[in-house]
Write a protein that holds these residues in place. Structure first.
Motif, PDB file in Angstrom:
ATOM      1  N   VAL A 141       0.633  -1.253  -0.103  1.00  0.00           N
ATOM      2  CA  VAL A 141      -0.127   0.025  -0.070  1.00  0.00           C
ATOM      3  C   VAL A 141       0.863   1.309  -0.096  1.00  0.00           C
ATOM      4  CG1 VAL A 141      -1.933   1.301   0.957  1.00  0.00           C
ATOM      5  CG2 VAL A 141      -1.630  -1.323   1.547  1.00  0.00           C
ATOM      6  N   THR A 142       0.543   2.230  -0.793  1.00  0.00           N
ATOM      7  CA  THR A 142       0.920   3.534  -0.735  1.00  0.00           C
ATOM      8  C   THR A 142      -0.272   4.396  -0.466  1.00  0.00           C
ATOM      9  OG1 THR A 142       2.625   3.246  -2.317  1.00  0.00           O
ATOM     10  CG2 THR A 142       2.082   5.536  -1.904  1.00  0.00           C
ATOM     11  N   ALA A 143      -0.341   5.269   0.495  1.00  0.00           N
ATOM     12  CA  ALA A 143      -1.393   6.163   1.059  1.00  0.00           C
ATOM     13  C   ALA A 143      -1.066   7.617   0.396  1.00  0.00           C
ATOM     14  CB  ALA A 143      -1.516   6.124   2.374  1.00  0.00           C
ATOM     15  N   VAL A 144      -1.706   8.335  -0.193  1.00  0.00           N
ATOM     16  CA  VAL A 144      -1.623   9.687  -0.624  1.00  0.00           C
ATOM     17  C   VAL A 144      -2.990  10.539   0.002  1.00  0.00           C
ATOM     18  CG1 VAL A 144      -1.852  11.166  -2.504  1.00  0.00           C
ATOM     19  CG2 VAL A 144      -0.246   8.977  -2.666  1.00  0.00           C
ATOM     20  N   GLU A 145      -2.550  11.550   0.532  1.00  0.00           N
ATOM     21  CA  GLU A 145      -3.635  12.543   1.265  1.00  0.00           C
ATOM     22  C   GLU A 145      -3.176  13.958   1.111  1.00  0.00           C
ATOM     23  OE1 GLU A 145      -6.282  14.445   3.339  1.00  0.00           O
ATOM     24  OE2 GLU A 145      -6.573  12.352   2.688  1.00  0.00           O
ATOM     25  N   PRO A 146      -4.145  14.769   0.733  1.00  0.00           N
ATOM     26  CA  PRO A 146      -3.738  16.196   0.780  1.00  0.00           C
ATOM     27  C   PRO A 146      -3.591  17.051   2.136  1.00  0.00           C
ATOM     28  CG  PRO A 146      -6.112  15.959   0.016  1.00  0.00           C
ATOM     29  CD  PRO A 146      -5.710  14.617   0.326  1.00  0.00           C
ATOM     30  N   ASP A 147      -4.294  16.635   2.874  1.00  0.00           N
ATOM     31  CA  ASP A 147      -4.481  17.348   4.365  1.00  0.00           C
ATOM     32  C   ASP A 147      -3.421  16.948   5.203  1.00  0.00           C
ATOM     33  OD1 ASP A 147      -5.500  17.922   7.060  1.00  0.00           O
ATOM     34  OD2 ASP A 147      -6.786  19.278   5.840  1.00  0.00           O
ATOM     35  N   PRO A 148      -2.400  17.990   5.512  1.00  0.00           N
ATOM     36  CA  PRO A 148      -1.344  17.447   6.303  1.00  0.00           C
ATOM     37  C   PRO A 148      -1.730  17.100   7.844  1.00  0.00           C
ATOM     38  CG  PRO A 148      -1.098  19.834   5.568  1.00  0.00           C
ATOM     39  CD  PRO A 148      -2.414  19.343   5.126  1.00  0.00           C
ATOM     40  N   ALA A 149      -2.934  17.420   8.355  1.00  0.00           N
ATOM     41  CA  ALA A 149      -3.168  16.926   9.639  1.00  0.00           C
ATOM     42  C   ALA A 149      -3.652  15.490   9.557  1.00  0.00           C
ATOM     43  CB  ALA A 149      -4.528  17.960  10.428  1.00  0.00           C
ATOM     44  N   MET A 150      -4.494  15.209   8.507  1.00  0.00           N
ATOM     45  CA  MET A 150      -5.044  13.889   8.216  1.00  0.00           C
ATOM     46  C   MET A 150      -3.798  12.995   7.970  1.00  0.00           C
ATOM     47  SD  MET A 150      -8.236  13.907   8.475  1.00  0.00           S
ATOM     48  CE  MET A 150      -9.242  13.058   7.608  1.00  0.00           C
ATOM     49  N   ALA A 186      -0.750  13.523   9.222  1.00  0.00           N
ATOM     50  CA  ALA A 186      -0.051  12.935  10.311  1.00  0.00           C
ATOM     51  C   ALA A 186      -0.711  12.008  11.121  1.00  0.00           C
ATOM     52  CB  ALA A 186      -0.025  14.370  11.301  1.00  0.00           C
ATOM     53  N   GLU A 187      -2.148  12.046  11.341  1.00  0.00           N
ATOM     54  CA  GLU A 187      -2.874  11.009  12.003  1.00  0.00           C
ATOM     55  C   GLU A 187      -2.523   9.521  11.324  1.00  0.00           C
ATOM     56  OE1 GLU A 187      -4.616  10.652  14.679  1.00  0.00           O
ATOM     57  OE2 GLU A 187      -4.482  12.861  15.260  1.00  0.00           O
ATOM     58  N   LEU A 188      -2.682   9.560   9.944  1.00  0.00           N
ATOM     59  CA  LEU A 188      -2.158   8.195   9.400  1.00  0.00           C
ATOM     60  C   LEU A 188      -1.051   7.805   9.612  1.00  0.00           C
ATOM     61  CD1 LEU A 188      -3.279   7.420   5.634  1.00  0.00           C
ATOM     62  CD2 LEU A 188      -0.963   6.903   6.423  1.00  0.00           C
ATOM     63  N   ARG A 189      -0.111   8.557   9.498  1.00  0.00           N
ATOM     64  CA  ARG A 189       1.407   8.441   9.710  1.00  0.00           C
ATOM     65  C   ARG A 189       1.625   7.827  11.272  1.00  0.00           C
ATOM     66  NH1 ARG A 189       4.155  13.271   6.318  1.00  0.00           N
ATOM     67  NH2 ARG A 189       4.403  12.021   4.477  1.00  0.00           N
ATOM     68  N   ARG A 190       0.894   8.519  12.195  1.00  0.00           N
ATOM     69  CA  ARG A 190       1.044   8.144  13.400  1.00  0.00           C
ATOM     70  C   ARG A 190       0.420   6.679  13.789  1.00  0.00           C
ATOM     71  NH1 ARG A 190      -2.209   7.547  17.608  1.00  0.00           N
ATOM     72  NH2 ARG A 190      -4.092   8.539  16.232  1.00  0.00           N
ATOM     73  N   GLY A 191      -0.675   6.509  13.152  1.00  0.00           N
ATOM     74  CA  GLY A 191      -1.195   5.053  13.206  1.00  0.00           C
ATOM     75  C   GLY A 191      -0.550   3.888  12.544  1.00  0.00           C
ATOM     76  N   LEU A 192      -0.120   4.155  11.518  1.00  0.00           N
ATOM     77  CA  LEU A 192       0.234   3.255  10.653  1.00  0.00           C
ATOM     78  C   LEU A 192       1.796   3.836  10.201  1.00  0.00           C
ATOM     79  CD1 LEU A 192      -3.019   2.930   8.537  1.00  0.00           C
ATOM     80  CD2 LEU A 192      -2.100   1.103  10.051  1.00  0.00           C
ATOM     81  N   PRO A 193       2.748   3.635  11.183  1.00  0.00           N
ATOM     82  CA  PRO A 193       4.093   3.993  10.677  1.00  0.00           C
ATOM     83  C   PRO A 193       4.915   3.350   9.589  1.00  0.00           C
ATOM     84  CG  PRO A 193       3.983   2.891  12.988  1.00  0.00           C
ATOM     85  CD  PRO A 193       2.662   3.131  12.398  1.00  0.00           C
ATOM     86  N   VAL A 240       3.687   2.247   6.736  1.00  0.00           N
ATOM     87  CA  VAL A 240       2.825   2.503   5.230  1.00  0.00           C
ATOM     88  C   VAL A 240       3.736   3.606   4.853  1.00  0.00           C
ATOM     89  CG1 VAL A 240       0.842   3.028   4.343  1.00  0.00           C
ATOM     90  CG2 VAL A 240       0.781   1.237   5.989  1.00  0.00           C
ATOM     91  N   ARG A 241       3.724   3.586   3.466  1.00  0.00           N
ATOM     92  CA  ARG A 241       4.458   4.632   2.699  1.00  0.00           C
ATOM     93  C   ARG A 241       3.171   5.670   2.569  1.00  0.00           C
ATOM     94  NH1 ARG A 241       5.699   4.668  -3.884  1.00  0.00           N
ATOM     95  NH2 ARG A 241       7.171   6.463  -3.699  1.00  0.00           N
ATOM     96  N   ALA A 242       3.572   6.842   2.972  1.00  0.00           N
ATOM     97  CA  ALA A 242       2.315   7.599   3.029  1.00  0.00           C
ATOM     98  C   ALA A 242       3.002   9.228   2.557  1.00  0.00           C
ATOM     99  CB  ALA A 242       1.948   8.017   4.364  1.00  0.00           C
ATOM    100  N   LEU A 243       2.364   9.569   1.481  1.00  0.00           N
ATOM    101  CA  LEU A 243       2.763  10.695   0.683  1.00  0.00           C
ATOM    102  C   LEU A 243       1.611  11.815   0.711  1.00  0.00           C
ATOM    103  CD1 LEU A 243       4.171   8.867  -2.320  1.00  0.00           C
ATOM    104  CD2 LEU A 243       5.320   9.574  -0.225  1.00  0.00           C
TER     105      LEU A 243
END
Length: 259
Positions: free
Chosen positions: A65-74, A76-83, A85-88
């Motif tokens: 999985v690669t996760a892509v999300e435009p909102d920085p706050a959202m 940050a929550e993704l990266r905190r919960g799923l450290p 996962v590649r998140a951009l």
């Protein structure tokens, strides 16, 4: 919906990223399996990933999985919960991935925010030949009597036409198409529904509805009054008045193939 209104709603989630992560439901595993089943591989882009509700389900399914999300706050929550996962940071209209680099693009409760005149070519660009685009939406099962009552007392900003089984198919059937004369990049849609549920209390269900975009931008006094009516309704229902209960849901999926 006017473009300015669409932008206001789509950018509202970051103000409640923590509540979104805590209260929004995940997705039915069977729905995810059906969405990715015809794809040529398991390289999956979770586009508009939010706080990672769909991302976590994809990880559990064994996808890369690669996760892509435009909102920085959202994000940050993704990266905190799923450290792991590649998140951009990025968007459906500007995907930070190379051409033909994924087999599936999934969007959990997000495709309705995409400008498909721009996002369609971008999604097609990053998909490998034979790749799949799928949108998933969690629906409240208003075939259950108390849920039907809940939809009646809730404002449309909390439970709208796309949120119940009776109308989600019509609301989403053309979601993969541009709203302009631009060429379609995907084939004919397939739609399916899968049983799902979420353990809630009356208070946590109200908190879930409060994370809807329309509720987040509603004037505070109006929002509190609307949520108060919902809580009063739940307090008066035998199924929801005492402790935890299962909120009956479905995960609806729209699936298309890259042309």
């Amino acid at each position: 919906m006017k473009q300015d209104d669409q932008l206001l709603l789509s950018s509202s989630f970051g103000t409640a990223a923590g509540a979104y992560a805590e209260h929004r439901p995940d997705y039915a595993q069977a729905a995810v399996s059906w969405a990715i089943e015809p794809a040529p591989g398991l390289r999956v882009l979770d586009l508009g990933a939010g706080t990672g509700k769909l991302t976590a389900t994809l990880v559990a399914a064994g996808a890369e999985v690669t996760a892509v999300e435009p909102d920085p706050a959202m994000l940050a929550e993704l990266r905190r919960g799923l450290p792991t996962v590649r998140a951009l940071q990025g968007s459906a209209e500007a995907i930070p991935l190379p051409d033909a680099s994924v087999d599936v693009v999934l969007a959990g409760n997000a495709m309705h925010w995409f400008d498909m005149a721009v996002a369609g070519p971008e999604i097609a660009r990053v998909l490998a030949p034979g790749g799949v685009l799928a949108g998933l939406w969690n629906l409240l099962d208003d075939r259950v009597e108390w849920v039907a009552g809940l939809t009646r007392v809730s404002p449309v900003e909390a439970i709208g036409p796309r949120d119940t089984p009776a109308s989600w198919r019509a609301e989403t059937a053309g979601m993969h198409l541009p709203k302009t004369d631009a060429a379609a990049r995907f084939g004919s849609p397939e739609q399916a529904e899968f049983p799902h549920g979420q353990r809630r209390t009356a208070e946590s269900l109200v908190a879930t509805l409060a994370t809807r975009a329309g509720m987040l931008v509603m004037p505070e006094q109006e929002r509190e009054a609307a949520l108060g009516r919902v809580l009063a309704y739940l307090a008066g229902q035998p199924d929801t008045t005492h402790g935890e209960f299962t909120l009956p849901m479905l995960t609806g999926v729209l699936r298309v193939r890259r042309l």
